[in-house]
Design an enzyme around this catalytic site. Sequence first.
Site, short mmCIF file in Angstrom:
data_model
loop_
_atom_site.label_atom_id
_atom_site.label_comp_id
_atom_site.label_asym_id
_atom_site.label_seq_id
_atom_site.Cartn_x
_atom_site.Cartn_y
_atom_site.Cartn_z
N GLU A 81 35.14 34.41 42.98
CA GLU A 81 36.11 33.89 42.01
C GLU A 81 37.50 33.74 42.63
O GLU A 81 38.52 34.02 41.99
CB GLU A 81 36.15 34.79 40.78
N GLU A 159 27.17 33.24 36.97
CA GLU A 159 27.29 34.36 36.03
C GLU A 159 27.33 33.83 34.61
O GLU A 159 28.34 33.28 34.17
CB GLU A 159 28.56 35.17 36.32
#
Length: 216
Positions: A81, A159
């Site tokens: 991320e 995710e």
Amino acid sequence: INIARTLDLFVILRPGPYICSEWEWGGLPAWLLRDSFMKVRTNYSGYITAVKRFFGQLIPLIKYQQSKYGGPIVAVQVENEYGMYAGQDGAHLNTLAELLKNEGIVEPLFTSDGSSVWDNEKNTIYEDGLKSVNFKSNPEKHLKSLRGHFPEQPLWVMEFWAGWFDWWGEGRNLFDNSDFQKNLDVILDHKASLNFYMFHGGTNFGFTNGGLTIAR
């Protein structure tokens, strides 16, 4: 990884070095702060030296577990991320990717982010890698963004947040099952691949707890 091989499963390896904000200081070791000039998640020389040492120990252990050599590892993530991280270093992901390849990683490299980062002019992404997306809700929006920005790449939800962690002394942090099912149906209708985050939870004690903070 060995167990996955015996069960005929594939492995998506996410070696960090920054893991996620739900782990103590993102999984980075506290001793990095002995360097008073330390700047983690950047190309600061002290940090890169530590990362090289980490990859130098880790990657040789799993190099021959890659699919090329008959193992179950089919993809490897570069950082985690990073596009959502405020203190971006424009060259950092490229540096990490080169370190991984230099140690012998040959499988496809990828990144995972929230889809909003691709609309950010200041976004820092690993251009040569595959892109995957992380989210809890609004699957149509995120999948549309992924397809729009990277039309030649597969739809890939790294995710899908099927739950969240609890804090000691607080109530349960539960998602509505009906909303979860609707979102899952949309993902499957788009024929996207997905991972549940988390598929299975546990209990973290001591200095392995998460802090919902981003390493800076």
